[in-house]
Design an enzyme around this catalytic site. Sequence first.
Site, PDB file in Angstrom:
ATOM      1  N   VAL A  92       0.841  -1.190   0.000  1.00  0.00           N
ATOM      2  CA  VAL A  92       0.000   0.000   0.000  1.00  0.00           C
ATOM      3  C   VAL A  92       0.880   1.246   0.000  1.00  0.00           C
ATOM      4  CG1 VAL A  92      -1.586   1.330   1.446  1.00  0.00           C
ATOM      5  CG2 VAL A  92      -1.845  -1.156   1.295  1.00  0.00           C
ATOM      6  N   TYR A 157       9.286  11.642  -7.640  1.00  0.00           N
ATOM      7  CA  TYR A 157       8.824  10.714  -6.590  1.00  0.00           C
ATOM      8  C   TYR A 157       8.641  11.478  -5.270  1.00  0.00           C
ATOM      9  CZ  TYR A 157       8.005   6.123  -4.511  1.00  0.00           C
ATOM     10  OH  TYR A 157       7.439   5.030  -3.881  1.00  0.00           O
ATOM     11  N   LYS A 164       9.030   6.188   1.777  1.00  0.00           N
ATOM     12  CA  LYS A 164       9.670   4.867   1.577  1.00  0.00           C
ATOM     13  C   LYS A 164      10.926   4.736   2.432  1.00  0.00           C
ATOM     14  CE  LYS A 164       6.893   2.869  -1.455  1.00  0.00           C
ATOM     15  NZ  LYS A 164       5.902   1.869  -0.987  1.00  0.00           N
TER      16      LYS A 164
HETATM   17  P1  NAD Z   1      -1.733  -0.758  -6.858  1.00  0.00           P
HETATM   18  O1  NAD Z   1      -2.440   0.511  -7.155  1.00  0.00           O
HETATM   19  O2  NAD Z   1      -2.170  -1.970  -7.544  1.00  0.00           O
HETATM   20  O3  NAD Z   1      -1.702  -1.026  -5.292  1.00  0.00           O
HETATM   21  C1  NAD Z   1      -1.710   0.007  -4.336  1.00  0.00           C
HETATM   22  C2  NAD Z   1      -2.726  -0.395  -3.314  1.00  0.00           C
HETATM   23  O4  NAD Z   1      -2.751   0.528  -2.228  1.00  0.00           O
HETATM   24  C3  NAD Z   1      -4.164  -0.448  -3.880  1.00  0.00           C
HETATM   25  O5  NAD Z   1      -4.682  -1.739  -3.671  1.00  0.00           O
HETATM   26  C4  NAD Z   1      -4.912   0.575  -3.046  1.00  0.00           C
HETATM   27  O6  NAD Z   1      -6.249   0.196  -2.816  1.00  0.00           O
HETATM   28  C5  NAD Z   1      -4.084   0.539  -1.789  1.00  0.00           C
HETATM   29  N1  NAD Z   1      -4.291   1.693  -0.892  1.00  0.00           N
HETATM   30  C6  NAD Z   1      -3.992   3.003  -1.091  1.00  0.00           C
HETATM   31  N2  NAD Z   1      -4.395   3.734  -0.040  1.00  0.00           N
HETATM   32  C7  NAD Z   1      -4.951   2.867   0.852  1.00  0.00           C
HETATM   33  C8  NAD Z   1      -5.575   3.012   2.120  1.00  0.00           C
HETATM   34  N3  NAD Z   1      -5.723   4.213   2.711  1.00  0.00           N
HETATM   35  N4  NAD Z   1      -6.034   1.891   2.742  1.00  0.00           N
HETATM   36  C9  NAD Z   1      -5.914   0.672   2.159  1.00  0.00           C
HETATM   37  N5  NAD Z   1      -5.338   0.483   0.965  1.00  0.00           N
HETATM   38  C10 NAD Z   1      -4.881   1.575   0.314  1.00  0.00           C
HETATM   39  O7  NAD Z   1      -0.175  -0.431  -7.164  1.00  0.00           O
HETATM   40  P2  NAD Z   1       1.151  -1.269  -6.872  1.00  0.00           P
HETATM   41  O8  NAD Z   1       2.143  -0.713  -7.815  1.00  0.00           O
HETATM   42  O9  NAD Z   1       0.858  -2.700  -6.845  1.00  0.00           O
HETATM   43  O10 NAD Z   1       1.564  -0.757  -5.419  1.00  0.00           O
HETATM   44  C11 NAD Z   1       1.764  -1.633  -4.317  1.00  0.00           C
HETATM   45  C12 NAD Z   1       3.026  -1.257  -3.559  1.00  0.00           C
HETATM   46  O11 NAD Z   1       4.152  -1.460  -4.409  1.00  0.00           O
HETATM   47  C13 NAD Z   1       3.093   0.185  -3.092  1.00  0.00           C
HETATM   48  O12 NAD Z   1       3.664   0.224  -1.783  1.00  0.00           O
HETATM   49  C14 NAD Z   1       4.052   0.806  -4.068  1.00  0.00           C
HETATM   50  O13 NAD Z   1       4.724   1.904  -3.516  1.00  0.00           O
HETATM   51  C15 NAD Z   1       4.995  -0.347  -4.298  1.00  0.00           C
HETATM   52  N6  NAD Z   1       5.844  -0.267  -5.485  1.00  0.00           N
HETATM   53  C16 NAD Z   1       5.282  -0.071  -6.712  1.00  0.00           C
HETATM   54  C17 NAD Z   1       6.113   0.006  -7.824  1.00  0.00           C
HETATM   55  C18 NAD Z   1       5.549   0.258  -9.197  1.00  0.00           C
HETATM   56  O14 NAD Z   1       6.297   0.742 -10.071  1.00  0.00           O
HETATM   57  N7  NAD Z   1       4.290  -0.061  -9.469  1.00  0.00           N
HETATM   58  C19 NAD Z   1       7.504  -0.116  -7.674  1.00  0.00           C
HETATM   59  C20 NAD Z   1       8.026  -0.327  -6.399  1.00  0.00           C
HETATM   60  C21 NAD Z   1       7.184  -0.390  -5.311  1.00  0.00           C
HETATM   61  O1  0WE Z   2       5.203   3.959  -5.038  1.00  0.00           O
HETATM   62  C1  0WE Z   2       4.895   4.200  -6.184  1.00  0.00           C
HETATM   63  C2  0WE Z   2       3.668   5.041  -6.479  1.00  0.00           C
HETATM   64  C3  0WE Z   2       2.767   5.161  -5.289  1.00  0.00           C
HETATM   65  C4  0WE Z   2       1.688   6.203  -5.444  1.00  0.00           C
HETATM   66  C5  0WE Z   2       0.976   6.400  -6.623  1.00  0.00           C
HETATM   67  C6  0WE Z   2      -0.027   7.364  -6.674  1.00  0.00           C
HETATM   68  C7  0WE Z   2      -0.781   7.684  -7.937  1.00  0.00           C
HETATM   69  C8  0WE Z   2      -2.174   8.173  -7.615  1.00  0.00           C
HETATM   70  C9  0WE Z   2       1.395   6.984  -4.354  1.00  0.00           C
HETATM   71  N1  0WE Z   2       0.426   7.913  -4.383  1.00  0.00           N
HETATM   72  C10 0WE Z   2      -0.295   8.113  -5.523  1.00  0.00           C
HETATM   73  N2  0WE Z   2      -1.264   9.067  -5.511  1.00  0.00           N
HETATM   74  C11 0WE Z   2      -2.179   9.188  -6.512  1.00  0.00           C
HETATM   75  O2  0WE Z   2      -3.022  10.108  -6.487  1.00  0.00           O
HETATM   76  N3  0WE Z   2       5.702   3.734  -7.195  1.00  0.00           N
HETATM   77  C12 0WE Z   2       6.946   3.110  -6.842  1.00  0.00           C
HETATM   78  C13 0WE Z   2       5.407   3.913  -8.640  1.00  0.00           C
HETATM   79  C14 0WE Z   2       6.045   5.186  -9.069  1.00  0.00           C
HETATM   80  O3  0WE Z   2       5.427   6.364  -8.862  1.00  0.00           O
HETATM   81  C15 0WE Z   2       6.284   7.374  -9.297  1.00  0.00           C
HETATM   82  C16 0WE Z   2       7.467   6.792  -9.788  1.00  0.00           C
HETATM   83  C17 0WE Z   2       7.319   5.383  -9.642  1.00  0.00           C
HETATM   84  C18 0WE Z   2       8.325   4.341  -9.991  1.00  0.00           C
HETATM   85  C19 0WE Z   2       6.114   8.753  -9.280  1.00  0.00           C
HETATM   86  C20 0WE Z   2       7.133   9.543  -9.790  1.00  0.00           C
HETATM   87  C21 0WE Z   2       8.309   8.987 -10.273  1.00  0.00           C
HETATM   88  C22 0WE Z   2       8.487   7.597 -10.274  1.00  0.00           C
END
Ligand code: NAD
Ligand code: 0WE
Length: 257
Positions: A92, A157, A164
């Site tokens: 999350v 970011y 993080k």
């Molecule tokens: P995703 O949108 O599929 O998952 C994010 C989840 O967070 C969603 O299920 C959303 O419902 C949940 N969430 C947000 N606010 C919440 C709240 N208040 N209560 C409960 N749930 C809440 O996206 P993802 O990429 O699978 O993200 C999952 C994790 O992976 C995050 O911690 C993200 O930072 C991390 N991550 C993502 C990437 C990427 O590039 N996608 C890379 C590295 C790390």
């Molecule tokens: O952790 C993340 C993204 C998490 C995230 C995404 C959103 C989009 C919608 C947190 N908050 C929000 N708020 C919203 O309204 N990542 C690791 C994916 C990510 O996000 C970036 C990245 C990467 C990689 C944003 C800027 C630059 C790189």
Amino acid sequence: MGFLQHKRALIVGVASNRSIAYGIAAAMRREGAEIALTAQNEKLMARVQKLAGGLESEIVLECDVGSDSAIETVFDNLDKHWDGFDIIVHSVAHAPREALEGSYIDSVTRENFAAANDISAYSFAALAKAGKSRMAGRDGAMLTLSYLGAVRAVPNYNVMGIAKAALEANVRYMANALGPEGIRVNAVSAGPIRTLAAAGIANFREMLKGVAEVAPLRRNVTIEEVGNVGAFLCSDLASGMTGEITYVDAGYNFISH
Ligand code: NAD
Ligand code: 0WE
């Protein structure tokens, strides 16, 4: 026999079949674990229930991790299904969208700093605090998801990078506090993946391409690859690992270009 046979895992953070949490849940199920999912809100409930069905799970509970009472309620409701469990996955993150673009100093505010840290970092400790009594005496494990922006200033970011960094320190403090209770705590730091959380992030496509061009493996990573490492870290195969941040990023984190 799967390496998670006889384990039960609560997975927080599935929003779609592209979610990293879904990749972890699928890998855990394949290795024999029983799965319970949470959905952030009513709106996501039907979608998450459908995904749970594919994982042979009938347990889907609503949980907004920004609320202590919602977290308490999740474990109270889980008690109706399970007399204990072994694994919590926290996948999350959230910051207000306007915080994730432009100069860090221009976009950061007292409010978005607090909100990003609350939802993206504190909530992992909150789940541990409320859930750990149900994990007592069973070689438990907790897992969270981080990103390179914790340790490098990644453009756009911004405040999520600070959250993080707090999350990665949280992993170490939680590991130290919970180790004596038989619970390991680790993180996977994943490379960029197109998920809902990446939707609408400025230049995300270019970022995926840029990483794939220079990463040692010359490609991006998948939720299946993150899922496999997450499942391993939460299994007894990783019984000697705690407090670790393991990169699953095709090697991008250690190169210079
Ligand atoms: P995703 O949108 O599929 O998952 C994010 C989840 O967070 C969603 O299920 C959303 O419902 C949940 N969430 C947000 N606010 C919440 C709240 N208040 N209560 C409960 N749930 C809440 O996206 P993802 O990429 O699978 O993200 C999952 C994790 O992976 C995050 O911690 C993200 O930072 C991390 N991550 C993502 C990437 C990427 O590039 N996608 C890379 C590295 C790390
Ligand atoms: O952790 C993340 C993204 C998490 C995230 C995404 C959103 C989009 C919608 C947190 N908050 C929000 N708020 C919203 O309204 N990542 C690791 C994916 C990510 O996000 C970036 C990245 C990467 C990689 C944003 C800027 C630059 C790189």
